[in-house]
Write a protein that holds these residues in place. Structure first.
Motif, PDB file in Angstrom:
ATOM      1  N   THR A  87       0.820  -1.218   0.000  1.00  0.00           N
ATOM      2  CA  THR A  87       0.000   0.000   0.000  1.00  0.00           C
ATOM      3  C   THR A  87       0.851   1.264   0.000  1.00  0.00           C
ATOM      4  O   THR A  87       0.348   2.350   0.288  1.00  0.00           O
ATOM      5  N   ALA A  88       2.116   1.115  -0.351  1.00  0.00           N
ATOM      6  CA  ALA A  88       3.038   2.257  -0.282  1.00  0.00           C
ATOM      7  C   ALA A  88       2.580   3.423  -1.143  1.00  0.00           C
ATOM      8  O   ALA A  88       2.855   4.586  -0.822  1.00  0.00           O
ATOM      9  N   ASN A  89       1.850   3.142  -2.220  1.00  0.00           N
ATOM     10  CA  ASN A  89       1.412   4.207  -3.126  1.00  0.00           C
ATOM     11  C   ASN A  89       0.005   4.716  -2.821  1.00  0.00           C
ATOM     12  O   ASN A  89      -0.523   5.538  -3.573  1.00  0.00           O
ATOM     13  N   PHE A  90      -0.604   4.235  -1.750  1.00  0.00           N
ATOM     14  CA  PHE A  90      -1.944   4.702  -1.390  1.00  0.00           C
ATOM     15  C   PHE A  90      -1.888   6.149  -0.915  1.00  0.00           C
ATOM     16  O   PHE A  90      -0.915   6.582  -0.295  1.00  0.00           O
ATOM     17  N   SER A  91      -2.936   6.870  -1.197  1.00  0.00           N
ATOM     18  CA  SER A  91      -2.997   8.268  -0.785  1.00  0.00           C
ATOM     19  C   SER A  91      -3.151   8.394   0.726  1.00  0.00           C
ATOM     20  O   SER A  91      -2.776   9.415   1.313  1.00  0.00           O
ATOM     21  N   ASP A  92      -3.706   7.345   1.370  1.00  0.00           N
ATOM     22  CA  ASP A  92      -3.903   7.378   2.820  1.00  0.00           C
ATOM     23  C   ASP A  92      -3.705   5.964   3.362  1.00  0.00           C
ATOM     24  O   ASP A  92      -4.435   5.038   2.989  1.00  0.00           O
ATOM     25  N   THR A  93      -2.727   5.781   4.227  1.00  0.00           N
ATOM     26  CA  THR A  93      -2.454   4.471   4.811  1.00  0.00           C
ATOM     27  C   THR A  93      -2.734   4.448   6.315  1.00  0.00           C
ATOM     28  O   THR A  93      -2.255   3.567   7.026  1.00  0.00           O
ATOM     29  N   SER A  94      -3.514   5.381   6.784  1.00  0.00           N
ATOM     30  CA  SER A  94      -3.803   5.440   8.220  1.00  0.00           C
ATOM     31  C   SER A  94      -4.569   4.211   8.703  1.00  0.00           C
ATOM     32  O   SER A  94      -4.541   3.885   9.894  1.00  0.00           O
ATOM     33  N   PHE A  95      -5.253   3.518   7.777  1.00  0.00           N
ATOM     34  CA  PHE A  95      -6.008   2.336   8.185  1.00  0.00           C
ATOM     35  C   PHE A  95      -5.083   1.248   8.735  1.00  0.00           C
ATOM     36  O   PHE A  95      -5.507   0.402   9.525  1.00  0.00           O
ATOM     37  N   LEU A  96      -3.808   1.265   8.324  1.00  0.00           N
ATOM     38  CA  LEU A  96      -2.866   0.277   8.848  1.00  0.00           C
ATOM     39  C   LEU A  96      -2.665   0.453  10.343  1.00  0.00           C
ATOM     40  O   LEU A  96      -2.501  -0.533  11.072  1.00  0.00           O
ATOM     41  N   ASP A  97      -2.693   1.687  10.817  1.00  0.00           N
ATOM     42  CA  ASP A  97      -2.553   1.919  12.254  1.00  0.00           C
ATOM     43  C   ASP A  97      -3.697   1.265  13.016  1.00  0.00           C
ATOM     44  O   ASP A  97      -3.498   0.673  14.082  1.00  0.00           O
ATOM     45  N   SER A  98      -4.885   1.343  12.450  1.00  0.00           N
ATOM     46  CA  SER A  98      -6.051   0.740  13.109  1.00  0.00           C
ATOM     47  C   SER A  98      -5.955  -0.785  13.111  1.00  0.00           C
ATOM     48  O   SER A  98      -6.293  -1.445  14.100  1.00  0.00           O
ATOM     49  N   LEU A  99      -5.487  -1.356  11.989  1.00  0.00           N
ATOM     50  CA  LEU A  99      -5.389  -2.816  11.891  1.00  0.00           C
ATOM     51  C   LEU A  99      -4.385  -3.393  12.875  1.00  0.00           C
ATOM     52  O   LEU A  99      -4.591  -4.488  13.403  1.00  0.00           O
ATOM     53  N   PHE A 100      -3.317  -2.669  13.126  1.00  0.00           N
ATOM     54  CA  PHE A 100      -2.248  -3.230  13.940  1.00  0.00           C
ATOM     55  C   PHE A 100      -2.201  -2.658  15.356  1.00  0.00           C
ATOM     56  O   PHE A 100      -1.235  -2.898  16.080  1.00  0.00           O
TER      57      PHE A 100
END
Length: 653
Positions: free
Chosen positions: A73-86
């Motif tokens: 997901t390095a090219n995603f405009s927003d990766t904040s969802f990863l913080d929620s997942l982990f």
């Protein structure tokens, strides 16, 4: 190629961990065991052993999943969802991989697909889905897919890359050296072939002399083992399935949990249908989740005479029955199919060559006698009591019921799998390509008595499958959990990866019994490309889209905002997907769109730098059939060829 210090030479490893049967042969043997202990349990959840192993595996896959998703997901405009997942370990997605049957075609093509997920494969991180295998919890296989799973796991979790690097026509002890047919391992050297089969006969006779039934599946499993475990003494004639529990790589949970599948054959049944009992073998247990059995037993003590799980001879158990090759043969048993096709005369002659005169009953099946589930009481009597009443348990090829992809173990709600990657290397069409039949059958099974406690997303009929090209590229099924609420529970999202021609015509016959070195490389290469949309050249966003599929169930459950890139991916890859702006209760009728352009690309290989040609559209002209309740259907010409050649070895035909 990366070096992994924890990968020990398998021979030394087995000697160090006492992984051999105590008999040091193919024969089971008696040992002392716990008095008043039961070997069976009700299938109300996963075993304590599996739960304890999962705690270790989850800690490893959490880190591996974070690494994979961060890269994907390095090219995603927003990766904040990863913080929620982990932020909580229970939020981390759990992944399973299911490898279909289809003989050597399924083994080799599936190997390429799996290599695309493995960061030990050269080029997998740059051009594939590298790291996803390291984040995978379960790996299931049946028939040819079982050969893939068994080879990797019981060779101390070796990699496809290492197997490829070991390919050498001059080395007869390399894994998957199938330049010569299994029925003619010496090639033109008839003496070598005769000596091989004489040794196999001697090996299986040790089991018979120890007081156990043998069948043609014992022969089959022993013959296969010489291609899967060539470095071991007698090709692992004393290597047991339960021994994996002693491997450091498994004890440390540094590999997925391997599971293989076989189908039950009731003594009086003339057909095997979707209502047959599906058995699974994992390193801890053998059994079935189906209501017709709903029991598991410790796989280490198979061969023990029991009543309701209690050894009838108090304090005495049998070990060594769980031979690894025998299990690999049980999941790929072709002999019952040959019998159905009318080749009883051939079967009878082969039986006389390999089996004793006193062993003449049920010889086309994998025989588990005594029955490890004799007198168990956990089954639903409205379905059947045969598995409890019978003195022997009979098993056949895991795809005999038409479910050629081993979904059942991974669909169990207790295992909490969020996404299943399904490798379909079946031969449903007249040109030996898949057409979704395996998925269709599993979908239909949930509406039958045996499937009342399972769930699977909607799958279109085979005609639609082919017409919409779903058998030519990856497709996601069950993307919207809101549309699945009428099922028993929300099933995993299915990422379907079919065999299709990219750089090689990989639609070889299931009964192709030998492959040259170059053909093996080409099959693996093409499998890699099928799993990666030709090394990400047909769709550079495919890696990102796979990450969206992996997180989807947890994203829905946690009500995490859907990244805009995932929305586009679902519109492109999800069958019947509706935009988030459309009511979730709408009927699913849309189909995936076609993406990307077709270009050339190759993956690095140690032995060959095979040139790839432009992707050729797969021919799909076929009469589609759901085969919901079909009996075993095998190629008559293939069966005849196989049996005739085997008879010729001994000058009997």
């Amino acid at each position: 190629m990366k070096s992994y210090s924890w990968i020990l030479p398998l021979t030394a490893f087995i000697q160090a961990t006492n992984a051999w049967s105590p008999s040091d042969s193919y024969a089971p043997t008696e040992v002392s065991c716990e008095r008043n202990g039961t070997l069976t349990r009700n299938a109300t959840g996963i075993s304590n052993d599996e739960q304890a192993w999962l705690e270790k595996r989850d800690a490893i896959t959490e880190n591996a999943m974070k690494t994979f998703l961060t890269r994907a997901t390095a090219n995603f405009s927003d990766t904040s969802f990863l913080d929620s997942l982990f932020e909580n370990s229970s939020y981390v997605p759990r992944v399973g991989i299911a490898a279909s049957g289809g003989g050597y075609r399924a083994m080799l093509s599936g190997a390429g697909m799996l290599a695309a997920f493995d960061n030990r494969t050269r080029g997998a991180n740059e051009n594939g889905l590298g790291g996803l295998l390291q984040a995978t919890t379960y790996l299931s296989g049946l028939s040819g897919g079982n050969w893939l799973v068994g080879t990797l796991a019981w060779n101390n979790w070796t990699s496809i890359q290492d197997i490829i690097d070991g390919f050498d026509d001059s080395n007869t002890t390399s894994i998957w050296d199938i330049s010569n047919s299994i029925i003619s391992p010496g090639g033109e050297n008839d003496t070598y072939t005769t000596e091989r089969f004489a040794l196999i006969k001697e090996q299986i006779n040790t089991k018979y002399e120890a007081g156990y039934n043998i069948s043609l599946v014992d022969v089959w499993g022993r013959a296969l083992s010489y291609y899967f475990f060539p470095d071991l003494k007698n090709a692992g004639d004393a290597l047991t399935w339960s021994s994996l529990r002693d491997f450091d790589v498994f004890q440390s949970a540094s590999m997925p949990l391997p599971i293989v599948v076989a189908d039950n054959k009731y003594p009086d049944d003339t057909q095997i249908t979707l209502n047959t009992t599906v058995f699974e073998f994992n390193p801890f247990e053998m059994g079935s989740w189906d209501p017709s059995l709903h029991s598991f037993t410790d796989v280490k003590y198979l061969g023990t005479n029991v009543s309701n799980g209690i050894p009838t001879d108090e304090g005495k158990c049998v070990v060594g029955f769980d031979n690894t090759g025998f299990f690999l043969g049980a999941s790929s048993d072709i002999f019952y199919g040959a019998l159905l096709e009318g080749y009883s005369t051939y079967i009878n002659v082969i039986e006389k060559e390999f089996l004793t005169a006193n062993q003449s009953v049920n010889t086309e099946f994998a025989i588990f006698s005594p029955n490890p589930f004799k007198d168990t009481k956990y089954y639903d009597s409205s379905v059947t009591s045969s598995n409890s009443d019978s003195d022997s348990l009979l098993l056949v090829d895991g795809g005999s019921d038409g479910q050629d992809i081993p979904f059942i173990p991974l669909l169990q709600e207790e295992r909490a799998v969020d996404a299943i990657f399904a490798f379909d290397n079946g031969d449903d069409t007249t040109e030996n390509w898949p057409n979704g039949t395996a998925l269709i059958n599993t979908y239909q099974r949930q509406f039958m008595p045996q499937g009342k406690n399972m769930a699977f997303p909607y799958i279109p009929d085979a005609t639609t499958f082919v017409e919409q090209g779903l058998n030519q590229k990856p497709t996601f099924f069950g993307c919207d959990s809101s549309n699945l609420t009428s099922l028993s529970y929300i099933p995993p999202l299915i990422v379907y990866i079919p065999n299709a021609e990219y750089s090689y015509a990989s639609n070889t016959s299931t009964f192709t019994l030998s492959y040259s070195l170059q053909e093996r490389l080409d099959m693996v290469q093409n499998g890699f490309e099928a799993a990666t949309r030709k090394n990400l050249t047909e769709d550079s966003d495919f890696l990102s889209c796979v990450s969206c599929a992996v997180i989807r169930r947890k994203q829905e459950k946690l009500n995490i905002t859907l990244p805009s890139e995932c929305e586009r991916c679902f519109q492109n890859y999800c069958y019947g997907y509706k935009s988030v702006n459309v009511s979730a209760s709408s009927t699913n009728t849309s189909s995936p769109s076609t993406q990307g352009s077709k270009t050339n690309y190759t993956v690095s290989s140690a032995k060959a730098d095979a040139s790839s040609s432009a992707f050729n559209t797969v021919s799909t002209t076929t009469t589609a059939s759901a085969k919901a309740n079909a009996a075993i259907s095998l190629s008559s010409n293939g069966i005849l060829s196989y049996l005739s050649a085997l008879l010729c070895i001994f000058g009997m035909f």
